[in-house]
Design an enzyme around this catalytic site. Structure first.
Site, mmCIF file in Angstrom:
data_model
loop_
_atom_site.group_PDB
_atom_site.id
_atom_site.type_symbol
_atom_site.label_atom_id
_atom_site.label_comp_id
_atom_site.label_asym_id
_atom_site.label_seq_id
_atom_site.Cartn_x
_atom_site.Cartn_y
_atom_site.Cartn_z
ATOM 1 N N THR A 1 7.240 11.311 15.018
ATOM 2 C CA THR A 1 6.731 10.888 13.986
ATOM 3 C C THR A 1 5.927 11.801 13.340
ATOM 4 O O THR A 1 5.819 13.154 13.865
ATOM 5 C CB THR A 1 5.526 9.568 14.241
ATOM 6 O OG1 THR A 1 4.638 10.199 14.743
ATOM 7 C CG2 THR A 1 6.439 8.667 15.020
ATOM 8 N N GLU B 1 9.301 4.124 15.629
ATOM 9 C CA GLU B 1 8.958 3.664 16.913
ATOM 10 C C GLU B 1 9.793 2.444 17.138
ATOM 11 O O GLU B 1 9.878 2.001 18.145
ATOM 12 C CB GLU B 1 7.527 3.286 16.739
ATOM 13 C CG GLU B 1 6.233 4.326 16.981
ATOM 14 C CD GLU B 1 5.887 5.010 15.551
ATOM 15 O OE1 GLU B 1 6.652 4.857 14.660
ATOM 16 O OE2 GLU B 1 5.046 5.432 15.541
ATOM 17 N N LYS C 1 -9.997 0.301 -0.725
ATOM 18 C CA LYS C 1 -11.080 -0.771 -0.405
ATOM 19 C C LYS C 1 -12.208 -0.858 -1.326
ATOM 20 O O LYS C 1 -12.945 0.165 -1.392
ATOM 21 C CB LYS C 1 -11.653 -0.454 0.978
ATOM 22 C CG LYS C 1 -10.614 -0.600 2.157
ATOM 23 C CD LYS C 1 -11.334 -0.096 3.294
ATOM 24 C CE LYS C 1 -9.966 -0.281 4.330
ATOM 25 N NZ LYS C 1 -9.219 1.055 4.519
ATOM 26 N N TRP D 1 -9.514 -5.716 -0.713
ATOM 27 C CA TRP D 1 -8.212 -4.862 -0.763
ATOM 28 C C TRP D 1 -7.438 -4.824 -1.835
ATOM 29 O O TRP D 1 -7.029 -5.762 -2.291
ATOM 30 C CB TRP D 1 -7.327 -4.961 0.584
ATOM 31 C CG TRP D 1 -8.240 -4.689 1.888
ATOM 32 C CD1 TRP D 1 -9.459 -4.158 1.966
ATOM 33 C CD2 TRP D 1 -7.415 -4.616 3.134
ATOM 34 N NE1 TRP D 1 -9.730 -4.074 3.272
ATOM 35 C CE2 TRP D 1 -8.469 -4.307 3.985
ATOM 36 C CE3 TRP D 1 -6.383 -4.786 3.584
ATOM 37 C CZ2 TRP D 1 -8.169 -4.065 5.483
ATOM 38 C CZ3 TRP D 1 -6.060 -4.784 4.802
ATOM 39 C CH2 TRP D 1 -7.239 -4.419 5.904
HETATM 40 P P1 ADP Z 1 6.857 9.020 9.084
HETATM 41 O O1 ADP Z 1 5.378 8.472 9.096
HETATM 42 O O2 ADP Z 1 7.065 9.992 9.881
HETATM 43 O O3 ADP Z 1 7.394 8.916 7.632
HETATM 44 P P2 ADP Z 1 8.401 6.544 9.496
HETATM 45 O O4 ADP Z 1 9.697 6.780 8.942
HETATM 46 O O5 ADP Z 1 8.573 6.136 10.990
HETATM 47 O O6 ADP Z 1 7.632 8.034 9.785
HETATM 48 O O7 ADP Z 1 7.422 5.633 8.791
HETATM 49 C C1 ADP Z 1 7.062 4.303 9.054
HETATM 50 C C2 ADP Z 1 6.325 3.837 7.903
HETATM 51 O O8 ADP Z 1 6.762 3.824 6.549
HETATM 52 C C3 ADP Z 1 5.969 2.407 8.228
HETATM 53 O O9 ADP Z 1 4.890 2.169 9.113
HETATM 54 C C4 ADP Z 1 5.588 1.888 6.819
HETATM 55 O O10 ADP Z 1 4.255 2.215 6.449
HETATM 56 C C5 ADP Z 1 6.408 2.771 6.060
HETATM 57 N N1 ADP Z 1 7.469 2.061 5.246
HETATM 58 C C6 ADP Z 1 8.824 2.106 5.708
HETATM 59 N N2 ADP Z 1 9.860 1.178 5.047
HETATM 60 C C7 ADP Z 1 8.787 0.629 4.280
HETATM 61 C C8 ADP Z 1 9.353 -0.405 3.299
HETATM 62 N N3 ADP Z 1 10.180 -0.677 2.842
HETATM 63 N N4 ADP Z 1 8.009 -0.486 2.347
HETATM 64 C C9 ADP Z 1 6.872 0.047 2.717
HETATM 65 N N5 ADP Z 1 6.589 0.732 3.554
HETATM 66 C C10 ADP Z 1 7.729 1.216 4.387
#
Ligand code: ADP
Length: 544
Positions: free
Chosen positions: A187, A333, A439, A444
């Site tokens: 990640t 994940e 916040k 929120w």
């Molecule tokens: P990185 O943090 O490495 O970019 P990821 O691609 O695994 O890794 O990121 C996952 C995160 O991206 C999710 O937990 C979420 O916060 C955000 N995310 C992914 N898709 C969406 C979406 N369609 N809308 C809002 N947030 C999103």
């Protein structure tokens, strides 16, 4: 009593075997790193993947459980490595070249990568890094002899095509257990060190099947699929598995992801389905806007995820280009797909758009709930928001080397770090990442919602909302805007645009105009960097 059916281990190379046997002539078109378009098919790809596996076993000494890394764009060669080495029982660790060099060195050493397969593009980067990678035995340059770089400073530079030519295209895959690890992806690590997610053959096959289903991505042998999302970003969102297992053709965009280059690949490859993060689509749409004669005649649908998809992007595709948009949410994940917004039956047209903008429902094999801080499950009323938790056979149960245990509870629920609501239709909506939510006075404000609405304002190219310290309210929103080229949009016009679309107390305290918004290695707005950049900023009327 046990069933009397065959034991058929779910191994990822069977996906390629299937594609080669039954869709052998289906095309894989790539923009090569050397320049020209490259065309191959699943039958050829399978033979070359087997040849690579046999050469890697004999010449590189790779065995079951060995970890190798790739630093490469989406191309046919990257697919050969992916399938060939996973088929050998090795673990393919996809490196994101956009990470900082310290992070790259950290994850290569942490994963104990033995060899690195690299595109020509990244040879200088790896040359600069190699002294900090004592365990790496050598580098395989993904090109032919004619294009091998001349420098000799690299440890053991090996030409990919020469290596592959030494292998046996009839190599027989070894057999092993379906729970064997096959892929590793870290990640981005916006807080602390990046953490590794270790996929298994079984989890990737199940996730690939899940992603091909009608109400996920509905892939079929009639599709030409372009994964714009890189293979190093969370498993290509499954497309490197779900396209071949569906018999769909693949169009691999290589190194060029700007608007004109993407348009060219959509056109040349007659792409019917593509997937990418919103920032990439913004670049394509800007190119189309500048060239109004251009259309998207082949593109039936796009999946947009990775960060919240603004309504303006969806409407541009649906209303101007007749291309449907499927909003998706997920994370590394989760392999990574967690939910998609596909239309249920029984929903009226007027009700559909508000739902379409949400992140959608989980497919079979993903379970999902929202809880309060004490872990109590919250209702599906579309208003109550809580911590979003997930489980399923393609969801991590631990990070690599047992790190980050706090995210996993005793019942197997993984806390995503996202805050969300779930409505009566079962549609989940991300309010924010828990660390990005603003916040204000104990309540929120969703930064995502502010951004989405701001992006629909005339003259706005990109928008980011962050919470900054406020003496009275603890935090208040600052809206950061990049104007479209040539646009003059003012703060007053943006306030007027927001007025009536959000609660009064959500109104940003100020608007800042910048030339560029920073992005993370996966193309998302880097809130961390923005908060850092605006650290000394004070809202009008507050003491410094
Ligand atoms: P990185 O943090 O490495 O970019 P990821 O691609 O695994 O890794 O990121 C996952 C995160 O991206 C999710 O937990 C979420 O916060 C955000 N995310 C992914 N898709 C969406 C979406 N369609 N809308 C809002 N947030 C999103």
């Amino acid at each position: 009593m046990r069933g009397l059916m065959q034991d058929f281990p779910l191994l990822v190379h069977q996906v390629l075997d299937h594609a080669a046997r039954w869709h052998g002539r289906t095309a894989i078109v790539s923009r090569s790193i050397e320049g020209p378009l490259h065309r191959t098919d699943y039958a050829t790809l399978n033979r070359r993947a087997r040849a690579l596996a046999s050469a890697a076993e004999q010449r590189l000494g790779l065995r079951l459980g060995a970890v190798i890394a790739t630093m490469a764009w989406n191309s046919w060669r990257h697919l050969e490595i992916w399938y060939g080495l996973m088929g050998l029982g090795a673990i393919v660790h996809t490196l994101n070249p956009r990470l900082f060099t310290e992070q790259l060195a950290y994850i290569i050493n942490h994963a104990e990568d033995q060899w690195i397969f690299t595109d020509l593009t990244f040879v200088p980067l790896l040359e600069a890094l190699q002294e900090r990678l004592p365990r790496v035995k050598g580098f395989i340059i993904m090109t032919d002899e004619a294009h091998m770089p001349q420098s000799t400073t690299r440890r053991n530079p090996i030409c990919y095509e020469t290596l592959l030519a030494a292998g046996d295209p009839g190599f027989a895959w070894p057999s092993f257990d379906e729970n064997t690890a096959c892929g590793l992806c870290y990640t981005s690590g916006t807080t602390g060190n990046p953490k590794g997610v270790l996929y298994s053959h079984r989890s990737n096959v199940l996730h690939g099947l899940m992603c091909a289903l009608g109400d996920t991505m509905a892939l079929s042998a009639r599709d030409r699929v372009m994964p714009v999302v890189p293979m190093f970003h969370a498993n290509t969102w499954s497309l490197a598995f779900s396209a071949p297992l569906s018999g769909a053709a693949l169009v691999m965009p290589g190194a060029k992801l700007d608007g004109p280059s993407l348009y060219e690949m959509l056109d040349v490859g007659q792409v019917s389905f593509a997937a990418a993060v919103p920032t990439v689509w913004l670049m394509l749409l800007a190119h189309l806007e500048k060239n109004p004669q251009l259309r998207l005649p082949h593109l039936e649908r796009v999946v947009i995820g990775g960060s919240a998809c603004p309504e303006a992007i969806m409407r541009a595709f649906v209303e101007h280009y007749d291309t449907d948009v499927i909003h998706a949410w997920g994370m590394t994940e989760m392999s990574p797909i967690g939910s998609l917004a596909n239309r249920p039956t029984g929903i009226a047209d007027a009700e559909w758009w508000p739902l379409k903008l949400k992140q959608g429902r989980p497919p079979f094999m993903v379970d999902m709930k929202i809880t309060d801080d004490a872990g109590n499950t919250l209702p599906h009323d579309g208003r109550t928001f809580g911590r979003l938790k997930v489980k399923g056979p393609a969801v991590a149960r631990s990070y690599f080397r047992g790190e980050g245990l706090a995210a996993f509870d005793a019942e197997g629920w993984f806390d995503t770090g996202d805050v969300a609501t779930i409505d009566e239709w079962g549609f989940m909506q991300i309010t924010d990442r828990s660390k990005d939510v603003i916040k204000s006075g104990g309540e929120w404000i969703s930064s995502i919602e502010l951004e989405n609405i701001a992006l629909a304002c005339e003259g706005v190219q990109e928008a980011a909302a962050i919470g900054l310290p406020h003496p009275k309210w603890s935090e208040r929103p600052l809206l950061i805007i990049v104007r479209k080229a040539g646009a003059q949009v003012s703060a007053a016009e943006i306030f007027a645009h927001l007025d009536g679309k959000i609660a009064k107390w959500w109104m940003p305290d100020d608007v800042a105009f910048v030339d560029e918004i920073p992005h993370t290695a996966t193309g998302k707005i880097s809130k961390l960097e923005l908060r850092e950049r605006f650290r000394d900023y004070r809202f009008p009327g507050t003491a410094s």
